[in-house]
Design an enzyme around this catalytic site. Structure first.
Site, PDB file in Angstrom:
ATOM      1  CD  GLU A 171       0.239  -1.232   3.075  1.00 56.54           C
ATOM      2  OE1 GLU A 171       0.824  -1.257   4.187  1.00 56.54           O
ATOM      3  OE2 GLU A 171       0.050  -2.249   2.377  1.00 56.54           O
ATOM      4  CD  GLU A 214      11.450  -5.351  -8.491  1.00 54.14           C
ATOM      5  OE1 GLU A 214      12.246  -4.608  -7.883  1.00 54.14           O
ATOM      6  OE2 GLU A 214      10.908  -5.037  -9.570  1.00 54.14           O
ATOM      7  CE1 TYR A 215      15.384  -4.912  -2.378  1.00 54.39           C
ATOM      8  CE2 TYR A 215      13.394  -4.072  -3.442  1.00 54.39           C
ATOM      9  CZ  TYR A 215      14.747  -3.953  -3.145  1.00 54.39           C
ATOM     10  OH  TYR A 215      15.457  -2.875  -3.615  1.00 54.39           O
ATOM     11  CG  MET A 277      13.662  -6.187 -14.101  1.00 58.55           C
ATOM     12  SD  MET A 277      12.599  -5.792 -12.688  1.00 58.55           S
ATOM     13  CE  MET A 277      13.120  -7.037 -11.514  1.00 58.55           C
ATOM     14  CB  THR A 278      19.975  -5.543 -17.663  1.00 62.95           C
ATOM     15  OG1 THR A 278      19.011  -5.513 -18.731  1.00 62.95           O
ATOM     16  CG2 THR A 278      20.396  -6.969 -17.424  1.00 62.95           C
ATOM     17  CE1 TYR A 279      14.769  -1.894 -14.575  1.00 65.75           C
ATOM     18  CE2 TYR A 279      15.030  -2.510 -16.880  1.00 65.75           C
ATOM     19  CZ  TYR A 279      14.283  -2.503 -15.713  1.00 65.75           C
ATOM     20  OH  TYR A 279      13.050  -3.113 -15.684  1.00 65.75           O
ATOM     21  CD1 TRP A 402      11.798   1.909 -15.093  1.00 66.34           C
ATOM     22  CD2 TRP A 402       9.917   0.690 -15.188  1.00 66.34           C
ATOM     23  NE1 TRP A 402      10.958   2.380 -14.117  1.00 66.34           N
ATOM     24  CE2 TRP A 402       9.798   1.655 -14.164  1.00 66.34           C
ATOM     25  CE3 TRP A 402       8.855  -0.160 -15.460  1.00 66.34           C
ATOM     26  CZ2 TRP A 402       8.643   1.759 -13.386  1.00 66.34           C
ATOM     27  CZ3 TRP A 402       7.730  -0.061 -14.679  1.00 66.34           C
ATOM     28  CH2 TRP A 402       7.637   0.888 -13.660  1.00 66.34           C
TER      29      TRP A 402
END
Length: 425
Positions: A171, A214-215, A277-279, A402
């Site tokens: 949230e 993620e994480y 996610m190569t950034y 992205w």
């Protein structure tokens, strides 16, 4: 296609003479905000039309495409001045074909927020194979609604595949390992959430699904891969592929909260595709550096290819840069900016743009009104060409941006020049 790096004394008029193209062509392809404000070190993309069509009364893009055995979408890509619209007039010169030959084929995906500027979306849709509205969140076993109607409708009208994106944003709009953990330890919640995903995909018209957790806790790595496999089995009867967006790992046991719950080997067996996610090596909280330094990007791809096939992988590409205040201090925050804004900032601060050959990324420094020094890293035509070249070199299935919400005209010109864009419809 050539990429010219602006030198002192360059003007659009001189560049047109130097490369033997019209000023109008340079202005249209680069969509320069103010052609009199060229920055030393800025890139100018030069294209060479091989076949053109002069519009006659009664012509449409569709009729021109039929005449030349191509498609209206291809004409929109070749003519960015049309901004994705079939609005042409007698006497207008339409580029049917350029002299450059594509180096390969790519599927092109991009994320977009529901509030993206509609004119920007329209102008970039012709270059996309897929559009991924960001993002469906969940609360327990329920999807939280997303105002995605316009994005999905625009994608389908443009013959672009809409992709349903599921994330573990909480949230507070933060990726939450705890939120993922609660789902991954409860199979009944997973079952209900998957049913909700299928119903939403049917109702909205989504044709693919992309999961971006993620994480994820290290101890949840196997459970996460099992959830993906369960979702993939549920999607199979409708023919919807499953993709997972993955943190950019370079080894199987890489330490760090971002990496430990993402097991490339297990996930490769649980999904159809993966977006790397190569950034964000250079990011809001990091010291100044390239957002996606090419050697690091290559290391991620090299490792990913030990677990995935090239035809499973998308290379992530950033459409943004950062402005850091110097000296960098732990805990300080950079400012995010678009690649177009970065060039404008360099002009306003009378800074010359440099290019890091190892990172394959542009950067510059400037001093603000308070006397503080800044360092800016961003993307330009050269850095995009390098990233697309890497994806083509490895034979990857596609690239994923992205994100789409900031204009970057040169990117689409370079993409259209180096790759054929695969249709997923």
């Amino acid at each position: 296609m050539d990429i010219h790096v602006v030198q002192p004394g360059d003007t659009i008029y001189r560049l047109a003479q130097q490369y033997g193209v019209s000023m109008e062509r340079l202005l249209q392809d680069n969509q320069l905000e103010n052609p009199s404000q060229l920055v030393v070190g800025q890139t100018i993309v030069v294209q060479y039309p091989a076949l053109t069509h002069t519009v006659k009364a009664g012509d449409s893009l569709y009729s021109i495409a039929q005449m030349h055995n191509t498609t209206a979408v291809h004409l929109l890509r070749n003519n960015p001045v049309l901004h994705g619209r079939d609005l042409i007039y007698p006497g207008q010169v339409i580029v049917v074909k350029y002299a450059s030959r594509p180096q390969g084929t790519l599927t092109v995906n991009s994320y977009a927020y529901p509030y993206i500027d509609r004119e920007l979306l329209r102008s970039t849709l012709p270059y996309l194979s897929q559009l991924t509205p960001f993002t469906y969140r969940f609360d327990g076993d329920d999807l939280i609604p997303l105002r995605d109607e316009y994005l999905v409708s625009a994608a389908l009208q443009g013959r672009v595949v809409p992709v349903l994106h599921l994330s573990n944003l909480d949230e507070r709009e933060q990726f939450s390992g705890e939120l993922a953990h609660d789902l991954l330890e409860d199979k009944d919640s997973q079952k209900e959430l998957i049913e909700d995903i299928l119903e939403t995909a049917d109702r909205r018209g989504y044709q693919w699904v992309d999961v971006d957790f993620e994480y994820v806790h290290g101890e949840d790595a196997q459970a996460y891969a099992q959830f993906l496999a369960r979702l993939r089995r549920a999607l199979a009867p409708s023919g919807r592929p499953l993709m997972a967006a993955l943190a950019p790992k370079t080894s199987p046991n890489q330490l760090g909260r971002l990496y430990e719950g993402i097991d490339y080997r297990l996930i490769s067996q649980s999904v159809d595709f993966a977006l790397l996610m190569t950034y964000d090596w250079g990011n809001l909280a990091s010291p100044p550096m390239a957002v996606a330094p090419l050697p690091e990007v290559r290391r991620v791809v090299d490792y990913a290819l030990t677990e995935f096939t090239p035809n499973q992988l998308y290379l992530g590409i950033p459409n943004y840069g950062y402005d850091w205040t110097l000296p960098y201090r732990e805990g300080s925050r950079a400012r995010s900016l678009s690649n177009v804004e970065a060039v404008r900032l360099a002009w306003n601060r009378r800074a010359s743009i440099r290019y890091d050959q190892q990172a394959q990324a542009p950067w510059f420094r400037y001093v603000d009104d308070q006397g503080a020094e800044h360092e800016v890293w961003f993307e330009d035509a050269r850095s995009i060409q390098a990233k697309l070249g890497l994806a083509l070199e490895y034979g990857l299935y596609g690239v994923g941006y992205w994100n789409l919400d900031r204009p970057f005209p040169q990117n689409w010109v370079v993409l259209n020049s180096v790759a054929d864009i695969r249709s997923e419809m």
